[in-house]
Design a protein around this motif. Structure first.
Motif, PDB file in Angstrom:
ATOM      1  N   ARG A 108       0.824  -1.213   0.000  1.00 26.82           N
ATOM      2  CA  ARG A 108       0.000   0.000   0.000  1.00 26.82           C
ATOM      3  C   ARG A 108       0.857   1.262   0.000  1.00 26.82           C
ATOM      4  O   ARG A 108       0.330   2.371   0.077  1.00 26.82           O
ATOM      5  CB  ARG A 108      -0.919  -0.004   1.220  1.00 26.82           C
ATOM      6  N   GLY A 109       2.183   1.073  -0.057  1.00 26.65           N
ATOM      7  CA  GLY A 109       3.077   2.220  -0.061  1.00 26.65           C
ATOM      8  C   GLY A 109       3.210   2.891   1.283  1.00 26.65           C
ATOM      9  O   GLY A 109       3.555   4.073   1.354  1.00 26.65           O
ATOM     10  N   ARG A 110       2.976   2.149   2.361  1.00 25.46           N
ATOM     11  CA  ARG A 110       2.999   2.723   3.707  1.00 25.46           C
ATOM     12  C   ARG A 110       4.234   2.214   4.460  1.00 25.46           C
ATOM     13  O   ARG A 110       4.173   1.201   5.162  1.00 25.46           O
ATOM     14  CB  ARG A 110       1.712   2.353   4.451  1.00 25.46           C
ATOM     15  N   TRP A 111       5.347   2.912   4.332  1.00 21.07           N
ATOM     16  CA  TRP A 111       6.599   2.456   4.928  1.00 21.07           C
ATOM     17  C   TRP A 111       6.556   2.537   6.443  1.00 21.07           C
ATOM     18  O   TRP A 111       6.988   1.606   7.132  1.00 21.07           O
ATOM     19  CB  TRP A 111       7.770   3.281   4.378  1.00 21.07           C
ATOM     20  N   TRP A 112       6.090   3.642   6.986  1.00 17.01           N
ATOM     21  CA  TRP A 112       6.050   3.762   8.436  1.00 17.01           C
ATOM     22  C   TRP A 112       5.026   2.805   9.037  1.00 17.01           C
ATOM     23  O   TRP A 112       5.224   2.276  10.133  1.00 17.01           O
ATOM     24  CB  TRP A 112       5.737   5.193   8.858  1.00 17.01           C
ATOM     25  N   LEU A 113       3.953   2.549   8.317  1.00 19.01           N
ATOM     26  CA  LEU A 113       2.963   1.587   8.790  1.00 19.01           C
ATOM     27  C   LEU A 113       3.591   0.196   8.917  1.00 19.01           C
ATOM     28  O   LEU A 113       3.333  -0.530   9.888  1.00 19.01           O
ATOM     29  CB  LEU A 113       1.775   1.550   7.836  1.00 19.01           C
ATOM     30  N   ALA A 114       4.426  -0.177   7.943  1.00 21.40           N
ATOM     31  CA  ALA A 114       5.135  -1.463   8.027  1.00 21.40           C
ATOM     32  C   ALA A 114       6.038  -1.497   9.252  1.00 21.40           C
ATOM     33  O   ALA A 114       6.134  -2.525   9.947  1.00 21.40           O
ATOM     34  CB  ALA A 114       5.941  -1.692   6.755  1.00 21.40           C
ATOM     35  N   ALA A 115       6.705  -0.380   9.532  1.00 20.76           N
ATOM     36  CA  ALA A 115       7.561  -0.316  10.722  1.00 20.76           C
ATOM     37  C   ALA A 115       6.729  -0.430  11.995  1.00 20.76           C
ATOM     38  O   ALA A 115       7.147  -1.082  12.965  1.00 20.76           O
ATOM     39  CB  ALA A 115       8.352   0.991  10.727  1.00 20.76           C
ATOM     40  N   GLN A 116       5.552   0.181  12.011  1.00 26.83           N
ATOM     41  CA  GLN A 116       4.679   0.086  13.175  1.00 26.83           C
ATOM     42  C   GLN A 116       4.297  -1.367  13.461  1.00 26.83           C
ATOM     43  O   GLN A 116       4.271  -1.801  14.620  1.00 26.83           O
ATOM     44  CB  GLN A 116       3.414   0.912  12.956  1.00 26.83           C
ATOM     45  N   VAL A 117       3.970  -2.107  12.407  1.00 21.40           N
ATOM     46  CA  VAL A 117       3.602  -3.517  12.569  1.00 21.40           C
ATOM     47  C   VAL A 117       4.766  -4.303  13.164  1.00 21.40           C
ATOM     48  O   VAL A 117       4.595  -5.106  14.096  1.00 21.40           O
ATOM     49  CB  VAL A 117       3.166  -4.117  11.227  1.00 21.40           C
ATOM     50  N   ALA A 118       5.972  -4.086  12.613  1.00 18.76           N
ATOM     51  CA  ALA A 118       7.148  -4.803  13.119  1.00 18.76           C
ATOM     52  C   ALA A 118       7.430  -4.453  14.573  1.00 18.76           C
ATOM     53  O   ALA A 118       7.751  -5.323  15.392  1.00 18.76           O
ATOM     54  CB  ALA A 118       8.361  -4.483  12.242  1.00 18.76           C
ATOM     55  N   ILE A 119       7.301  -3.180  14.913  1.00 14.17           N
ATOM     56  CA  ILE A 119       7.526  -2.748  16.295  1.00 14.17           C
ATOM     57  C   ILE A 119       6.503  -3.387  17.223  1.00 14.17           C
ATOM     58  O   ILE A 119       6.839  -3.845  18.332  1.00 14.17           O
ATOM     59  CB  ILE A 119       7.463  -1.214  16.388  1.00 14.17           C
ATOM     60  N   LEU A 120       5.257  -3.436  16.793  1.00 12.17           N
ATOM     61  CA  LEU A 120       4.189  -4.025  17.610  1.00 12.17           C
ATOM     62  C   LEU A 120       4.465  -5.492  17.915  1.00 12.17           C
ATOM     63  O   LEU A 120       4.425  -5.923  19.084  1.00 12.17           O
ATOM     64  CB  LEU A 120       2.855  -3.875  16.873  1.00 12.17           C
ATOM     65  N   VAL A 121       4.758  -6.283  16.889  1.00 11.09           N
ATOM     66  CA  VAL A 121       4.960  -7.722  17.087  1.00 11.09           C
ATOM     67  C   VAL A 121       6.234  -7.987  17.883  1.00 11.09           C
ATOM     68  O   VAL A 121       6.230  -8.750  18.863  1.00 11.09           O
ATOM     69  CB  VAL A 121       5.002  -8.446  15.727  1.00 11.09           C
ATOM     70  N   ALA A 122       7.341  -7.357  17.474  1.00 12.05           N
ATOM     71  CA  ALA A 122       8.606  -7.585  18.175  1.00 12.05           C
ATOM     72  C   ALA A 122       8.550  -7.062  19.606  1.00 12.05           C
ATOM     73  O   ALA A 122       8.995  -7.740  20.549  1.00 12.05           O
ATOM     74  CB  ALA A 122       9.748  -6.914  17.412  1.00 12.05           C
ATOM     75  N   GLY A 123       8.001  -5.869  19.788  1.00 12.93           N
ATOM     76  CA  GLY A 123       7.938  -5.285  21.123  1.00 12.93           C
ATOM     77  C   GLY A 123       7.073  -6.084  22.071  1.00 12.93           C
ATOM     78  O   GLY A 123       7.433  -6.274  23.242  1.00 12.93           O
ATOM     79  N   SER A 124       5.935  -6.567  21.601  1.00 13.79           N
ATOM     80  CA  SER A 124       5.041  -7.347  22.457  1.00 13.79           C
ATOM     81  C   SER A 124       5.708  -8.623  22.939  1.00 13.79           C
ATOM     82  O   SER A 124       5.689  -8.950  24.139  1.00 13.79           O
ATOM     83  CB  SER A 124       3.757  -7.685  21.699  1.00 13.79           C
ATOM     84  N   ASN A 125       6.318  -9.361  22.012  1.00 12.92           N
ATOM     85  CA  ASN A 125       6.921 -10.641  22.387  1.00 12.92           C
ATOM     86  C   ASN A 125       8.176 -10.459  23.233  1.00 12.92           C
ATOM     87  O   ASN A 125       8.418 -11.238  24.163  1.00 12.92           O
ATOM     88  CB  ASN A 125       7.215 -11.455  21.125  1.00 12.92           C
ATOM     89  N   LEU A 126       8.963  -9.443  22.946  1.00 13.41           N
ATOM     90  CA  LEU A 126      10.136  -9.170  23.766  1.00 13.41           C
ATOM     91  C   LEU A 126       9.724  -8.748  25.179  1.00 13.41           C
ATOM     92  O   LEU A 126      10.319  -9.189  26.178  1.00 13.41           O
ATOM     93  CB  LEU A 126      10.990  -8.084  23.119  1.00 13.41           C
ATOM     94  N   THR A 127       8.702  -7.912  25.267  1.00  7.93           N
ATOM     95  CA  THR A 127       8.217  -7.462  26.577  1.00  7.93           C
ATOM     96  C   THR A 127       7.737  -8.631  27.421  1.00  7.93           C
ATOM     97  O   THR A 127       8.041  -8.719  28.619  1.00  7.93           O
ATOM     98  CB  THR A 127       7.077  -6.447  26.405  1.00  7.93           C
ATOM     99  N   THR A 128       6.998  -9.539  26.809  1.00 12.93           N
ATOM    100  CA  THR A 128       6.510 -10.706  27.546  1.00 12.93           C
ATOM    101  C   THR A 128       7.665 -11.523  28.108  1.00 12.93           C
ATOM    102  O   THR A 128       7.647 -11.943  29.272  1.00 12.93           O
ATOM    103  CB  THR A 128       5.632 -11.573  26.626  1.00 12.93           C
ATOM    104  N   GLN A 129       8.686 -11.756  27.313  1.00 10.20           N
ATOM    105  CA  GLN A 129       9.819 -12.562  27.779  1.00 10.20           C
ATOM    106  C   GLN A 129      10.614 -11.851  28.880  1.00 10.20           C
ATOM    107  O   GLN A 129      11.046 -12.477  29.855  1.00 10.20           O
ATOM    108  CB  GLN A 129      10.727 -12.918  26.607  1.00 10.20           C
ATOM    109  N   VAL A 130      10.798 -10.551  28.733  1.00  7.76           N
ATOM    110  CA  VAL A 130      11.534  -9.794  29.746  1.00  7.76           C
ATOM    111  C   VAL A 130      10.749  -9.752  31.057  1.00  7.76           C
ATOM    112  O   VAL A 130      11.310  -9.944  32.150  1.00  7.76           O
ATOM    113  CB  VAL A 130      11.829  -8.368  29.244  1.00  7.76           C
TER     114      VAL A 130
END
Length: 308
Positions: A108-130
């Motif tokens: 869809r041409g949404r570069w920052w939106l793609a970054a938001q998705v990656a941050i959401l998934v990575a941040g959630s799983n990292l937070t749970t483990q920490v």
């Protein structure tokens, strides 16, 4: 005969260039972003409150442990349904789900939106483990095996919820109500399945969903012009209905879960087959309530912060 000057067509329309397909000239609105930040902070507080209530207190641990023990009732039949659901959750599932959401955003041409998705998934799983292994502890308040090993939040539930939330963030506006309902159902099914298999206690699952809610609202708070939808008038059909349906389910299951918890704590109603079954059913209903409510909030936050 008098000459008449004909108006020239607008240049954008003459060459067939759409004037509102992209929204770079718009900026995210402030009030929805503030509301998203408030949701994120409240979700983080709810994670702490869940741990403080069900892990740090003897009464909370007793209720949570009763739910874990109650899962043994009818486990053979229920496990046949739960095991395939849990079998889907893996590192490959996270990778494929994240890749699908990111590719969708990039298409869809949404570069920052793609970054938001990656941050959401990575941040959630990292937070749970920490949180599980480095921040939160579990005092041994009950005489049970492995009483001092912390299992909050649930990793499997975090994986399922974060991938579903990432897709909700990435898809176009008209698809978000459907994705929100499906994501809530899948998250609830995964969380309940961990209870059926006695992998986790109800509080572990609730905390995991709340971690994802915090990250989902947080990335929406950081919206940029590339995260916005194309301008349009009126509400997106289905958004209010989907959110209302999810919130109605939250209220219904939440009331029953609170009633079951009250019974386990010594007052209110109880099932005639024993406190462990009451706690088990209450834990299931609590997981469903938090899953439905979290995705209702995510849908409302995403729709509001994406509007130009």
């Amino acid at each position: 005969m008098t000459d008449r000057t004909l108006p020239l067509p607008a240049l954008g329309n003459a060459v067939g260039t759409p004037t509102s397909a992209r929204t770079p000239r718009y900026q995210p609105r402030l009030r929805p972003r503030i509301a998203a930040g408030v949701v994120a902070v409240l979700a983080l507080w709810a994670v702490w409150a869940t741990w403080d209530t069900f892990v740090r207190s003897a009464g909370g641990q007793r209720a949570d442990q009763l739910a874990l023990e109650g899962a043994a009732r009818g486990q053979g039949v229920l496990w046949e349904l739960a095991e395939p659901v849990l079998g889907v959750v893996s590192n490959s599932f996270v990778g494929l789900g994240l890749a699908a959401a990111v590719v969708l955003a990039l298409a869809r041409g949404r570069w920052w939106l793609a970054a938001q998705v990656a941050i959401l998934v990575a941040g959630s799983n990292l937070t749970t483990q920490v949180l599980k292994h480095a921040v939160l502890d579990r005092p041994a308040l009950l005489d049970v095996a492995r009483a001092d090993i912390n299992t909050l939040p649930s990793g499997h539930t975090t994986v399922a919820a974060s991938v579903a939330a990432g897709l909700l963030i990435a898809v176009p506006r008209r698809w978000r109500p459907v994705v929100a309902v499906a994501g809530a159902a899948y998250t609830a099914a995964t969380g309940v399945s961990t209870l059926v298999g006695q992998w986790h206690r109800p509080a572990d699952v609730v905390a995991a969903v709340l971690v994802v809610l915090a990250w989902g609202a947080g990335v929406c708070m950081l919206s940029s012009p590339s995260s916005l939808d194309a301008p349009r008038d009126g509400l997106e059909p289905g958004s209010a209905g989907a959110a209302g349906l999810l919130l109605l389910g939250t209220a219904a299951t939440g009331v029953l879960a609170v009633g079951a918890l009250g019974s386990v704590r010594g007052y209110g109603w109880g099932l005639p087959l024993g406190g462990d079954l009451t706690a088990y059913m209450g834990g299931m209903l609590g997981v469903v309530a938090v899953s439905l409510g979290s995705f209702a909030l995510l849908l409302l936050v995403r729709q509001s912060t994406a509007r130009p």
